[in-house]
Design a protein around this motif. Structure first.
Motif, short mmCIF file in Angstrom:
data_model
loop_
_atom_site.label_atom_id
_atom_site.label_comp_id
_atom_site.label_asym_id
_atom_site.label_seq_id
_atom_site.Cartn_x
_atom_site.Cartn_y
_atom_site.Cartn_z
N GLU A 230 0.82 -1.21 0.00
CA GLU A 230 0.00 0.00 0.00
C GLU A 230 0.85 1.26 0.00
OE1 GLU A 230 -3.41 2.27 2.72
OE2 GLU A 230 -2.66 0.31 3.32
N ASN A 231 1.94 1.24 0.76
CA ASN A 231 2.71 2.47 0.95
C ASN A 231 3.98 2.57 0.11
OD1 ASN A 231 1.33 3.95 3.36
ND2 ASN A 231 1.39 1.80 3.99
N SER A 332 0.19 1.25 9.89
CA SER A 332 -0.44 1.35 8.58
C SER A 332 -1.34 2.58 8.48
CB SER A 332 -1.24 0.08 8.28
OG SER A 332 -1.82 0.15 7.00
N GLN A 333 -2.11 2.80 9.53
CA GLN A 333 -3.01 3.96 9.55
C GLN A 333 -2.23 5.27 9.56
OE1 GLN A 333 -5.82 3.91 12.76
NE2 GLN A 333 -6.95 5.67 12.01
N ARG A 336 -0.66 5.79 6.11
CA ARG A 336 -1.69 6.11 5.12
C ARG A 336 -2.11 7.58 5.23
NH1 ARG A 336 -5.51 3.07 6.96
NH2 ARG A 336 -4.67 1.19 6.01
N ASN A 337 -2.17 8.08 6.44
CA ASN A 337 -2.70 9.43 6.67
C ASN A 337 -1.64 10.52 6.62
OD1 ASN A 337 -5.28 8.38 7.01
ND2 ASN A 337 -5.08 8.21 9.23
N LYS A 341 4.36 10.60 0.06
CA LYS A 341 4.96 9.66 -0.89
C LYS A 341 6.05 10.37 -1.68
CE LYS A 341 2.07 6.37 0.19
NZ LYS A 341 0.91 6.02 -0.63
#
Length: 567
Positions: A230-231, A332-333, A336-337, A341
């Protein structure tokens, strides 16, 4: 039921299918009980108690359930110690049952060295290298202690426990019932620490994960892979966690440390945020001068074992004492927030990899790469300790879901062969067992077990007729005085062809990678493969004492080195 029957029933109830041990006078009741229940649990007799202890480790590493080994009192119990240490330092859940002399024969409380035949204070010996150990002097204590030992072995950071059971306790009658014990639940990240982590992530431009063996051991591999996918954050690993991601994963950049990939070491040098998951950051990873390790990075360490973080790597590091199954969703949270990137960071990592891709490619590494590409995905790999272990770590092309087992912290030669036995019974899949000629001879007797049971274990021995890693030390630091490491210094490897004939195991011999692995796997039984190498074989790159991880031996061309350091 008889107490020894209750021990066996306990393991059956815990869904442990296979255990390992060696006969002896003080475990005859236990042996008889395993035979009574052989339709529900298999007791495998190895040919040395050390072999049983390593087999228990291999079983646990693959199954993620406790490995179990038993031995009689005295020399039987002391022969388990190397495997007990191996389980302790690598966080492997294991239960070791040692027989002990009858309580009425015991010298406990006396000043004499020994009263009963083969009486040894095994608990006094193993206490520093176990999570828990206990002498079961009363029959009524047996079941509560079994449950307590099982829970401790599995709770938090896993590890070994030892229960010492006198013979008269084993043969007594007890009522079988279990109350069960609850695992401890680690506390969650507190709000202040959470905000500090968020602030660090917000400012990070070059984040990197260091994946440790704790990811698999905690059962959080799938969560970790989702997090990375995801990241899109670069991942380096510890040596014993190279199977965390397949080699062809775009975010995997090798393993770090003294014998690690130059690419991985340079990426750690360049990152500004290093998040370690279930890796203890020992000296082999960081180098002797820890100020040189990840010098530009904030360090966040996640480890279920609070004591590991007493070894501070950075004075301002953030230590999170939490099970990875709890920690990864939180991270992960946050990522994500709050993570910005940065595609330029991935490009830089790929540039480093491309610049270093053709360096240090020796014959043993080429052989390992060629072999690994032909080994099926559903095969479990075991490695021994020495040059073979590092060549596997550097060059084995790990496939998805493939397991590679190591003796990490304890670094025990002789681990691979018996660990392969345990790994087979945990997986019921073919095993490829890598060895050097030195470590192979440490537990060579377990070939009899493999041959007798016709196990699909393919044993590969890299034979350079020397103790190659120590020989290299002698070349670097002792003016090439090869005492005890080559034939002229009184080290000798055996004739592997004759050994295979003695055990009636098919034998193949090669001197390079130009052979087809397919015919090795055509027969579902064992085989022994000797790969002959020159005595002058080396593990490179290798870090000299005191140097930063980026400056391994042999040194990079200084123009290239400065170019990479300036990126």
């Amino acid at each position: 039921m008889k107490a020894s029957d209750a021990i066996v029933q306990f393991f059956i109830d815990k869904q442990i299918t296979d255990i390992f041990g060696y006969p002896g006078g003080m475990v005859t009741h236990l042996m008889d009980s395993f035979d009574k229940y052989k339709n529900k649990i298999s007791a495998h007799v190895t040919y040395n108690e050390q072999g049983a202890s390593f087999a228990a480790c291999g079983y646990a590493q693959v199954s993620l359930k406790p490995g179990v080994a038993y031995a009689t009192s005295g020399p039987g119990a002391t022969n388990l110690i190397t495997g007990i240490c191996n389980a302790y330092f690598d966080g492997i859940p294991a239960i070791f049952i040692t027989g002990q002399v009858n309580t009425y024969e015991s010298g406990k409380g006396l000043s004499c060295r020994q009263k009963g035949f083969q009486e040894t204070d095994i608990l006094g010996i193993v206490r520093p290298v176990t999570k828990y150990c206990s002498y079961i002097g009363k029959t009524e204590d047996l079941l509560p202690e079994l449950e307590k030992a099982y829970t401790i072995a599995m709770d938090g950071r896993c590890g070994p426990v030892v229960l010492d059971v006198p013979m008269n306790v084993q043969r007594a009658d007890i009522v079988y019932s279990l109350n069960g014990a609850q695992n401890q639940v680690p506390s969650l990240i507190d709000e202040n620490q959470l905000q500090v982590i968020i602030d660090i992530v917000k400012t990070a431009k070059r984040p990197c994960f260091l994946a440790g063996a704790g990811i698999r051991q905690s059962g959080s591999l799938n969560q970790f892979v989702e997090l990375i996918n995801e990241n899109q954050i670069p991942v380096v690993t510890s040596m014993i966690a190279i199977d965390t991601l397949p080699s062809n994963h775009s975010m995997k950049y090798g393993f770090i440390g003294a014998y690690g990939d130059r690419t991985a070491n340079f990426i750690v040098e360049k990152c500004d945020l290093l998040i370690t998951l279930g890796s203890r950051l020992d000296i082999r990873q960081t180098g002797v001068n820890q100020k040189n390790f990840a010098p530009h990075a904030k360090l966040i360490r996640v480890d279920i074992d609070r004591q590991e973080c007493t070894n501070k790597i950075k004075p301002d590091e953030i230590d999170i004492n939490l099970d990875l199954k709890e920690a990864i969703p939180v991270l992960s949270q946050i990522l994500r927030n709050y993570l910005n990137k940065n595609k330029d960071w991935i490009k830089l990592c790929n540039t480093i990899r491309n610049e270093l891709s053709s360096i240090d490619d020796q014959l043993p590494n080429q052989i390992v790469t060629s072999l690994s590409e032909k080994i099926p995905e559903d095969v479990v790999i075991t490695t021994d300790v020495g040059q073979n272990q590092v060549w596997i770590s550097q060059s084995f092309q790990v496939k998805e879901n493939q397991r590679i087992l190591f003796s990490g912290g304890h670094g025990a030669m002789g681990y691979s062969l018996p660990a392969a036995i345990g790994a087979y019974y945990a997986s019921r899949k073919p095993i490829v067992c890598f060895n050097g000629d030195g470590g192979f001879q440490m537990n060579i007797q377990e070939l009899q077990f493999i041959a007798s049971h016709h196990l699909p274990i393919k044993i590969i021995v890299f034979n350079n007729h020397s103790l190659g890693m120590i020989r290299h030390f002698q070349e670097m630091y002792f003016d090439s005085r090869y005492a005890q490491t080559i034939a002229s210094g009184n080290y000798f490897s055996c004739n592997l062809r004759k050994i295979s004939e003695a055990y009636n195991i098919p034998f193949y011999e090669f001197s390079d990678s130009d052979f087809t692995v397919k015919h090795v796997f055509d027969d579902m039984g064992p085989c022994l493969v000797e790969i002959s190498l020159p005595e002058e074989t080396y593990v490179i790159p290798k870090l000299a004492v005191g140097k930063p991880n980026t400056d391994q031996e042999p040194p990079l061309d200084r123009v290239l080195y400065r170019k990479l350091m300036d990126l």
